[in-house]
Every structure is written in C-alpha cells, then in structure tokens.
Design an enzyme around this catalytic site. Sequence first.
Site, PDB file in Angstrom:
ATOM      1  N   ASP A 194      -2.928 -10.639   9.401  1.00 24.22           N
ATOM      2  CA  ASP A 194      -2.078  -9.542   9.750  1.00 24.22           C
ATOM      3  C   ASP A 194      -1.281  -9.703  10.874  1.00 24.22           C
ATOM      4  O   ASP A 194      -0.398  -8.940  11.486  1.00 24.22           O
ATOM      5  CB  ASP A 194      -2.737  -8.107   9.769  1.00 24.22           C
ATOM      6  N   CYS A 233      -6.102 -11.062  -0.127  1.00 24.03           N
ATOM      7  CA  CYS A 233      -5.962 -10.450   1.107  1.00 24.03           C
ATOM      8  C   CYS A 233      -7.063  -9.677   1.653  1.00 24.03           C
ATOM      9  O   CYS A 233      -7.718  -9.099   0.746  1.00 24.03           O
ATOM     10  CB  CYS A 233      -4.665  -9.669   1.103  1.00 24.03           C
ATOM     11  N   ASP A 264       0.952  -1.374   0.035  1.00 27.95           N
ATOM     12  CA  ASP A 264      -0.014  -0.020  -0.203  1.00 27.95           C
ATOM     13  C   ASP A 264       0.802   1.332  -0.003  1.00 27.95           C
ATOM     14  O   ASP A 264       2.092   1.323   0.686  1.00 27.95           O
ATOM     15  CB  ASP A 264      -0.731  -0.226   1.394  1.00 27.95           C
ATOM     16  N   ASP A 294      -6.303  -6.609  -1.951  1.00 27.58           N
ATOM     17  CA  ASP A 294      -6.560  -6.377  -0.556  1.00 27.58           C
ATOM     18  C   ASP A 294      -8.241  -6.023  -0.271  1.00 27.58           C
ATOM     19  O   ASP A 294      -8.737  -5.604  -1.341  1.00 27.58           O
ATOM     20  CB  ASP A 294      -5.702  -5.398   0.026  1.00 27.58           C
ATOM     21  N   ASN A 346     -10.284  -3.954   2.987  1.00 27.52           N
ATOM     22  CA  ASN A 346     -10.217  -3.581   4.279  1.00 27.52           C
ATOM     23  C   ASN A 346     -11.203  -3.047   4.838  1.00 27.52           C
ATOM     24  O   ASN A 346     -11.194  -1.971   5.607  1.00 27.52           O
ATOM     25  CB  ASN A 346      -8.995  -2.484   4.351  1.00 27.52           C
TER      26      ASN A 346
HETATM   27  C1  DGJ Z   1      -4.260  -4.730   5.252  1.00 26.12           C
HETATM   28  C2  DGJ Z   1      -3.272  -6.038   4.981  1.00 26.12           C
HETATM   29  O1  DGJ Z   1      -3.721  -7.087   5.403  1.00 26.12           O
HETATM   30  C3  DGJ Z   1      -1.821  -5.611   5.104  1.00 26.12           C
HETATM   31  O2  DGJ Z   1      -1.011  -6.662   4.827  1.00 26.12           O
HETATM   32  C4  DGJ Z   1      -1.722  -4.459   4.153  1.00 26.12           C
HETATM   33  O3  DGJ Z   1      -1.305  -4.902   3.065  1.00 26.12           O
HETATM   34  C5  DGJ Z   1      -2.438  -3.466   4.623  1.00 26.12           C
HETATM   35  N1  DGJ Z   1      -3.862  -3.760   4.381  1.00 26.12           N
HETATM   36  C6  DGJ Z   1      -2.228  -2.114   3.634  1.00 26.12           C
HETATM   37  O4  DGJ Z   1      -3.092  -1.073   3.911  1.00 26.12           O
END
Ligand code: DGJ
Length: 733
Positions: free
Chosen positions: A552, A530, A371, A482, A484
């Site tokens: 993580d 991810c 990132d 990813d 999130n």
């Molecule tokens: C969450 C991922 O699990 C991490 O490994 C990393 O890539 C971050 N996001 C980056 O924002």
Amino acid sequence: MPIQFFPESKVFKLDTKTTSYVMQVGQYDYLLHLYYGALIPDAELGYLAYTCGHGAHFPCVEMSNAEIPYFSKSLHRMEYSCNGCGDFRPSALSILRSTGTADTDIQYVSHKIYAGKPKIAGQPATYATEDEATTLEVLCKDHVSGAEVTLFYTVFEIYGAMTRHASVRNASDKAMDLKSVLSTCVDFHDATDMDFIHLYGSACKERLFERAPLIHGTQSVFSKRGYSSHIHNPFIALCSHDATEESGDAYGFNLVYTGNFLASADMDSDGGGRVLMGINPEGFSWHLEPGESFTSPEAVMVYSNEGLGGMSRIFHRLYRNNLCRGAWKNKKRPILINNWEATYFKFDEEKLYDIAKAASQLGIEMLVMDDGWFGTRNSSRSALGDWFVNEEKLKGGLGKLVERVNGLGMKFGIWFEPEMVSRDSDLFRAHPEWALQTPGRPMSISRHQYTLDMSRADVRDYLFDCIKKVMDSANIAYIKWDFNRTLTEVGSALLGPDKQQEVFHRYVLGLYELLERLLTAYPELLLEGCASGGGRFDPAWLYYSPQFWASDDTDAIERLDIQYGTSMCYPTSTVGAHVSAVPNHQVGRTTPLKTRGDVAMAGTFGYELDLTVLTDEEKEIVKAQCADYHKYYDVIHYGDLYRLISPWKDRTRCAWMYVSEDKSEAHVTYVVIRKRVHERHFVRLAGLDPSKRYLNEQTGQVLSGKTWMNAGMCVQGGPNDFTSFTFHLVAVD
Ligand code: DGJ
C-alpha cells in the site's frame, strides 16, 4: 537421467543442468544428506558421511553388530531430521504417539523414480510435464510408532530448481498426533562461511532485504498470524560471505504456503548448518486415526553459483512458467486504473465513470472499483460480508456501470474481501458463529472486523454464491481479493477439542478450495491478490493469482526498497505496482510523474489516482507511459532481471535492467535517490551478450556488450533528487 540411484553405494543423486543434490541410505537404513550445490560428476561421496567414536554426548544407535562403526544421528547430516531419538538440532518431524511420548525415528524402506511431478491434492504447488521434471519418492518408516513417511523430491532439470514436501500416513492401529511435519530439511557440512538473508517488514514496507552472517544457534523467521504476513516472507537464502549479485553460492528457499510458516537456519557447534522450512509447528497439531494421512505444503529450493541474481532468475523463470497458471499466465495484463487512492470510500457511479473516461483517453485499459461498493460500506466500520451492490452509490446497479465502462473500450474489475466480516454487518448479525472464535474469550477486533471461519464448508458456499451473483450480474474481468487483518482466537465452532489445533491449517485449505472453485467457474478471470498491500505475497497465492498488490506504499522511492526485496524470488510479472498522486498519501514525498511511471513499470503497471484532475502535460506523460508499457512489455515481463545497484548501497541511487532471453534487447532503469554535486556515475550493465554490439536508443551510442558491462553506462546525476532515467538497448549485429 536427472535422478539416479546407485544400488551398491545406495546413493541418490538428483541433478539439474547446474546443480546436484546427493543423499545416501546409510548405516541402519538412516537417510543421510551428502551434498547440495553446483553440479558434480557421479563420484563416490560416501566419504562425506561421518564416522564417529562412542562418546558421552553423542548417543549412538544400540549396536547389534560390533563390526559396524558407531552411528550417532547428532553428528551426521540427516536428510529429514526427527525429534527425540538422538538428533538434537531442530527437527523437521515430530509425532506424538498414543503412548504420550514424542519420540520419532524414520528409516528408509523403498523408493521410486518417475518422470513428471505429482499434484499435491488440495494445495498449490509448482507443476510440470513429464519432459520438464523428474520425481523421487522415498518411503521411510518409523517402525515403532507405525508412521510411514514419504519424502517427495522433484528436480526441474532446466532451472537449477527442486521442490520438496513430505507426507505422513498412520500405518499403525492407534491414533497419533503430528506436531511438526516440515516441508524441507537441508543439512550443510560447513555453514561457517554463510550469510542468512530474509525479507522482513510491515504494512507499507514489505519484503525489505536483510543479510547478516549466520552465527551459531538458530536464526529464524516465521508467521503465527494465520497468513504469510508482512512481517516476514516465507523466503530465506543462505549465501557465501563473498556472494554478490552475480557471483558466489546462493541457496534460496521459498514455501508454497499462505499460512503460518517457519523458516530457520541453524549452525551447530561443529559448523554444520541446517535449514528447515514448513508449517509453523507453533499453533499446529494434526490428528491421524489409523489409515489417515497428512501432506505438507511444498518448499522450493534453488541453488546458483552466479550469486543472488542467478538465484533470483531461476525463481523467476520457475514461477512464471511452472507456478502461475491459467488464462493470464503469459498474457499481457491490462493497464488498470484503481479508484482507491483517488476516492477512498467516497464515490458514486458518475465519479467512477469520469475516471474511466479520462483513463480510456490515455491508453488505460481497465477500471478497478475498489472497496466501498457494497452494503452500507462508507468507511471501514461496516458491511464486510454483505456482498450486495449499494444502489445508492451505483445508481442503476453494477450492470449499468460496467456496460458504460465497457462502452469506453475498457474492462471492469471489482474488489472483494471475502474472508472477513464486519462487526456491523447483516452477515455477522445472522451468523456470529461463522467468525473464528474460542469458547468464552472475547474476540479481538481489528479494522472493525472479524475473520470468517474458512474451514467451514457453509461459509465457503455462502461466499462463493455471493461472488458468483456479482460475477454473473455484469461483465467482470478482474477481482482484487483483499485481506485486512490477522487471525486471533483461532477456533472453529464446528470442530471438537481434539481438532482445534488444526484450524489454522484447515483455514488455509478452505481458502485454497474457494479460490480453486472460483477459478474453475471463471477460467478467464484475472485475480489479483492483496492483503493490506503485500501481506500475502507468497508462492501459494501466485498459483491462484498471477499478480499480487506489492504494497500500500505507492511512493516511488519507498517502492525501490520494496520491489528490490520482492525481486529476490518473485518475478516482475507478479508484482502489483501503480503510479499514484503526489504528495504521496503514505509518506508525503513528491516525486516526478516520470519516476513514478518508471518504477511502476517494474511491475504489473497501473494507476491509482484521480485522472480527472491531471494537467495536459501530465496527460501526455501518462499516454507516453502507456505506450512504453506495450513497447517494453516483453523484455520487462519475460526477460531476465539484473539488479545493478541496490537502493541500500549508500542510499543515493538504484538501478536494474532486464535482458531478453535471446539477449537481443535490454531495458535499463536508473533512479537518483539523493542527488550529490559533481556526480557522474558509471553503471556497469549485466547479462548482455559480450560479443554483440548494442544501440542505446536514447543516446544513439553503439557499444559492444563487453564495453557496456565492463566500462559501464555513464549517467549524469540528473537535475534533482528522485529523477529517473530509462535506456533501451537493442543489438545491432
Ligand atoms: C487494503 C488494500 O491494500 C488497499 O489497496 C485497498 O484495497 C484497501 N484495503 C481497501 O479497504
């Protein structure tokens, strides 16, 4: 024949080398479940079907013929349970008719059996050649609503595994709405002696193993977060109370779906059990006009009478060979260095190059830029969606950096989070309507970002074009995809009110479409999934990406729990695992570099720390780890996993081993979690050939497989907490 139909008894028998699954077209053409378990001969199993009297609490089918015994759906083991017509246990199928009633009732019409396995259009699933699998399709019909329901069963004869899914076609002339179309429903005659297993967790502690006796009522795990989630994995198992790692009955269920799911086990008052698994009916509805159809995702079902270990090994083989696909399916994955924990957002071209240079001297094969390389992304507050290289950070552009890294003999990989948009981004300013949202309601924010509406073709086209531009601008071998945040206010600006309940599932279908498009355009690409760590570690992802970042939490001791739970159904070759710095960034624990390497070796293997600051001694350890990775790759990645000591067993140690398929070599790892004085452990190995003798390459000891497995391998406690040992065994005769 793996699948047989006996016309006289109207029995279907679905066999693998080790299992049988039996059902029957019963009274009034209802499909009854008779048996699922260890392989049995073609015996008459009709005695397992229930015959019942007429009682106040068990409504029966209205009889047209007094000679036929009463038939109550609430007492029988039903093959695919329906809502509202007398089966009061949780239902697999519920259809809202145009009348406004949700009564659903299906009866057998016809069937076909054929070699191979059909694709599920637009969805991930296991696949097979005509030699590997046989399929049964059973067509059923609700004669009142006009819904035609096809139940699909595929048996993988050599694995002890089978898959199921269902599709519903509106064969009436009126619209209908599907409220629940689960992928599998399995009734057990007697579930009183069973334990319920599931994998729960959260970010940084995914897939923790939990086992408890099945009790009366329903025990369920689910997601309504829009993705399979860290909280519960779409995996459950039922096993006998006495099941161990290597003995006893174990039934595993895993959904090939990366969206909202439900997995439940119910024990009725008569001791019968029902397992259901599929798209979570909460937040789901699907509208079918006449002639339209809907197909559920696939559920994978595994049975083993060799305990949980036997069950896991079947999943592992099936997933390695018949779920993962593409160029990297059975190819050694490059050892990677990811800069996330080394730099977080603070890096530039020189810093990345320095890390790559240090890595190349140690045997590491690929640099992954995480990132922060695009837009104005200097923290998690901005720029998701603006997928344009930040040339202030990467002076000379991406091409130049990649060329320099390639010049070191290393591959290059890059991070994306395509499904998201930052509130502070050019994309959101230009297209606020592209984010998921519902009329009049403020959008919840999470990590300063919103979720793009993946059900929209224009959103997917934009994302594909952005990724393509980056891919075509440099020699990129790998993408870390990813994700999130959870989905909230799930509505699509493009769909009318009658379709809004479809958005959760349409999102998932849109995601699949984009992933497929990407892999078709770049067939050599290695994709790693991810989701804030391992929040989407599910079989659907493994169809697209043969490896998934497991968590993580990179602490070696926390990873024991995480990787142990993950191994219940997911093979080692799919488990993203890296060596990181100490004190560990998540839990502050300091563990030896050797232990961190030994634990990450039970996964795809890589590093996630600043290699430029390693001492000479550490560099030598890393070099040796990289060499070991190549040396032991085959046995670890293609061998059979045996879990020897669970990390939860008195919390003092953990051990596992891999045995090659031909049993000529094995690799054992033993980790001391909490050292105790005067300890001398004997770890009983497993899976070896009892008649072969094996040399322990580390100690020089030669013993028979029988001795290693019965008397065990002696491991002295180790100097400290968190010490690890590895032993490599080779057959000498
Ligand atoms: C969450 C991922 O699990 C991490 O490994 C990393 O890539 C971050 N996001 C980056 O924002």
